[in-house]
Design an enzyme around this catalytic site. Sequence first.
Site, PDB file in Angstrom:
ATOM      1  N   ARG A 177      -2.815  -5.969   3.683  1.00 31.05           N
ATOM      2  CA  ARG A 177      -1.771  -7.009   3.601  1.00 31.05           C
ATOM      3  C   ARG A 177      -2.296  -8.310   2.984  1.00 31.05           C
ATOM      4  O   ARG A 177      -1.905  -9.412   3.366  1.00 31.05           O
ATOM      5  CB  ARG A 177      -1.205  -7.332   4.997  1.00 31.05           C
ATOM      6  CG  ARG A 177      -0.584  -6.174   5.731  1.00 31.05           C
ATOM      7  CD  ARG A 177       0.667  -5.654   5.061  1.00 31.05           C
ATOM      8  NE  ARG A 177       1.390  -4.746   5.937  1.00 31.05           N
ATOM      9  CZ  ARG A 177       1.175  -3.439   6.021  1.00 31.05           C
ATOM     10  NH1 ARG A 177       0.256  -2.860   5.260  1.00 31.05           N
ATOM     11  NH2 ARG A 177       1.885  -2.694   6.854  1.00 31.05           N
ATOM     12  N   CYS A 226       7.209  -6.311  10.266  1.00 29.80           N
ATOM     13  CA  CYS A 226       6.285  -6.753  11.319  1.00 29.80           C
ATOM     14  C   CYS A 226       6.011  -8.241  11.140  1.00 29.80           C
ATOM     15  O   CYS A 226       5.769  -8.711  10.026  1.00 29.80           O
ATOM     16  CB  CYS A 226       4.985  -5.967  11.251  1.00 29.80           C
ATOM     17  SG  CYS A 226       5.150  -4.301  11.894  1.00 29.80           S
ATOM     18  N   GLU A 296       2.053 -12.164   9.530  1.00 28.74           N
ATOM     19  CA  GLU A 296       2.219 -11.381   8.302  1.00 28.74           C
ATOM     20  C   GLU A 296       3.362 -11.995   7.488  1.00 28.74           C
ATOM     21  O   GLU A 296       3.328 -12.047   6.263  1.00 28.74           O
ATOM     22  CB  GLU A 296       2.537  -9.918   8.616  1.00 28.74           C
ATOM     23  CG  GLU A 296       2.829  -9.133   7.351  1.00 28.74           C
ATOM     24  CD  GLU A 296       3.038  -7.645   7.546  1.00 28.74           C
ATOM     25  OE1 GLU A 296       2.214  -6.998   8.226  1.00 28.74           O
ATOM     26  OE2 GLU A 296       4.040  -7.130   7.013  1.00 28.74           O
TER      27      GLU A 296
HETATM   28  N1  EPU Z   1       3.421   0.704  19.748  1.00 28.97           N
HETATM   29  C1  EPU Z   1       3.822   0.449  21.026  1.00 28.97           C
HETATM   30  N2  EPU Z   1       4.906  -0.344  21.221  1.00 28.97           N
HETATM   31  C2  EPU Z   1       5.594  -0.909  20.203  1.00 28.97           C
HETATM   32  C3  EPU Z   1       5.167  -0.652  18.901  1.00 28.97           C
HETATM   33  C4  EPU Z   1       4.086   0.151  18.682  1.00 28.97           C
HETATM   34  O1  EPU Z   1       3.208   0.941  21.973  1.00 28.97           O
HETATM   35  O2  EPU Z   1       6.562  -1.618  20.475  1.00 28.97           O
HETATM   36  C5  EPU Z   1       2.289   1.602  19.520  1.00 28.97           C
HETATM   37  C6  EPU Z   1       2.744   2.899  18.863  1.00 28.97           C
HETATM   38  O3  EPU Z   1       3.180   3.835  19.812  1.00 28.97           O
HETATM   39  C7  EPU Z   1       1.514   3.342  18.122  1.00 28.97           C
HETATM   40  C8  EPU Z   1       0.832   2.025  17.760  1.00 28.97           C
HETATM   41  O4  EPU Z   1       1.386   1.029  18.604  1.00 28.97           O
HETATM   42  O5  EPU Z   1       0.665   4.077  18.955  1.00 28.97           O
HETATM   43  C9  EPU Z   1       1.053   1.646  16.305  1.00 28.97           C
HETATM   44  O6  EPU Z   1       2.467   1.537  16.057  1.00 28.97           O
HETATM   45  P1  EPU Z   1       3.153   1.935  14.673  1.00 28.97           P
HETATM   46  O7  EPU Z   1       2.772   3.340  14.314  1.00 28.97           O
HETATM   47  O8  EPU Z   1       4.573   1.583  14.751  1.00 28.97           O
HETATM   48  O9  EPU Z   1       2.411   1.088  13.635  1.00 28.97           O
HETATM   49  P2  EPU Z   1       2.212  -0.458  13.595  1.00 28.97           P
HETATM   50  O10 EPU Z   1       0.730  -0.669  13.536  1.00 28.97           O
HETATM   51  O11 EPU Z   1       2.959  -1.190  14.618  1.00 28.97           O
HETATM   52  C10 EPU Z   1       2.099  -0.504  10.972  1.00 28.97           C
HETATM   53  C11 EPU Z   1       2.567  -1.496   9.959  1.00 28.97           C
HETATM   54  C12 EPU Z   1       3.995  -1.224   9.574  1.00 28.97           C
HETATM   55  C13 EPU Z   1       4.123   0.188   9.037  1.00 28.97           C
HETATM   56  C14 EPU Z   1       3.648   1.157  10.119  1.00 28.97           C
HETATM   57  C15 EPU Z   1       3.604   2.590   9.617  1.00 28.97           C
HETATM   58  C16 EPU Z   1       1.444  -3.616  10.283  1.00 28.97           C
HETATM   59  C17 EPU Z   1       1.498  -4.972  10.887  1.00 28.97           C
HETATM   60  N3  EPU Z   1       2.467  -2.827  10.527  1.00 28.97           N
HETATM   61  O12 EPU Z   1       2.847  -0.766  12.157  1.00 28.97           O
HETATM   62  O13 EPU Z   1       4.308  -2.102   8.513  1.00 28.97           O
HETATM   63  O14 EPU Z   1       5.455   0.479   8.674  1.00 28.97           O
HETATM   64  O15 EPU Z   1       2.285   0.824  10.508  1.00 28.97           O
HETATM   65  O16 EPU Z   1       2.552   2.773   8.743  1.00 28.97           O
HETATM   66  O17 EPU Z   1       0.479  -3.304   9.592  1.00 28.97           O
HETATM   67  C18 EPU Z   1       5.115  -4.298   8.050  1.00 28.97           C
HETATM   68  O18 EPU Z   1       4.012  -4.497   7.532  1.00 28.97           O
HETATM   69  O19 EPU Z   1       6.027  -5.157   8.045  1.00 28.97           O
HETATM   70  C19 EPU Z   1       5.357  -3.002   8.673  1.00 28.97           C
HETATM   71  C20 EPU Z   1       6.489  -2.722   9.307  1.00 28.97           C
END
Ligand code: EPU
Length: 302
Positions: A177, A226, A296
């Site tokens: 990012r 995010c 972000e």
């Molecule tokens: N989780 C929770 N509770 C929540 C959200 C997430 O427990 O409310 C847990 C999930 O169960 C999982 C872990 O946290 O075990 C990671 O969650 P997720 O797979 O949703 O990925 P993320 O790290 O929250 C990132 C990116 C997203 C992207 C997804 C899929 C960032 C900040 N976010 O989210 O990107 O779509 O992976 O690859 O890097 C963005 O950048 O705006 C964005 C949405």
Amino acid sequence: MRIRDPRSVTRLAELDVELQHGAALADLTSLGIGGSTDLLRIKKHESLPDLLNLLEANHVPHKFLGGGSNLLVGDGELPCAVLQLVRPEPDVVLDGNFAHVDAAADLGRMITFCAKNDLGGMEGLIGVPGTVGGALRMNAGAYGMQIGSYVREVKLYRAASRTIEVLRGDQISFEYRHTSFAPDDMMLAVILKLPSKPFKEILQGIRICNEKRRSSQPLGQKSAGCIFKNPPGASAGRMIDELGLKGLSVGDAQISNRHANFFVNAGHATAKDMLMLVADVRERVQKSYGVSLESEVVVWNA
Ligand code: EPU
């Protein structure tokens, strides 16, 4: 900020720049938050150096707007004009495995167009709103891929040299990012080298990513994706969720009940509401985990 001087207005028309007085930024951002200002819509990349000289001579500060999908704009009258590229037609031209894409192109439409021509690699970004220029500037990524991996060349307006420059992909650093572009560089166009893949196979990948996104993110609500970057080795969403903060709100700014790193505008949220919520969550995460969450979302303060 309003541009009223008649000579500037005439010059803008000569430069093929469309001036919209008092554009509402809430209508131009996915969060639906933000005050108003004059919007300058640029039809020709080549007019940028003259346009920026004109703005400087008239003491008009400016900011660049892409698709407005990763942006929190302050309330009230903005103290700057906003510049946006007008999307040309066509906005994607293919040449073998190379896609020549205008920065104003819609990211999703570009991915679909390439897919229909058997060019893949970008499946993970399907469903991410915004322009190709915006995705490029922040090195948007999802599901194990990032746009930077496919960049071969970028055409940009360099504020430092006040010229339009072309950079090779290997002259740019793409990190999580984050990119090495300066904050005041404006993305104009990009050449992506995409792997050949049969449309059916790409479609399969797109369906899987769409499904994952639908099941974990609040797609139907107004958000900027995010709100925080993930700290190294951790998930901001999981931490906020573990603190039991889903649903927490300030006014109509609310932490999504579906994904805790999505802060949504549940009605008529103001930037002030959203910023208070962000500050509150940052403080709680700092207290409980000793982690300072980095934004972000880009914030334009009024
Ligand atoms: N989780 C929770 N509770 C929540 C959200 C997430 O427990 O409310 C847990 C999930 O169960 C999982 C872990 O946290 O075990 C990671 O969650 P997720 O797979 O949703 O990925 P993320 O790290 O929250 C990132 C990116 C997203 C992207 C997804 C899929 C960032 C900040 N976010 O989210 O990107 O779509 O992976 O690859 O890097 C963005 O950048 O705006 C964005 C949405």
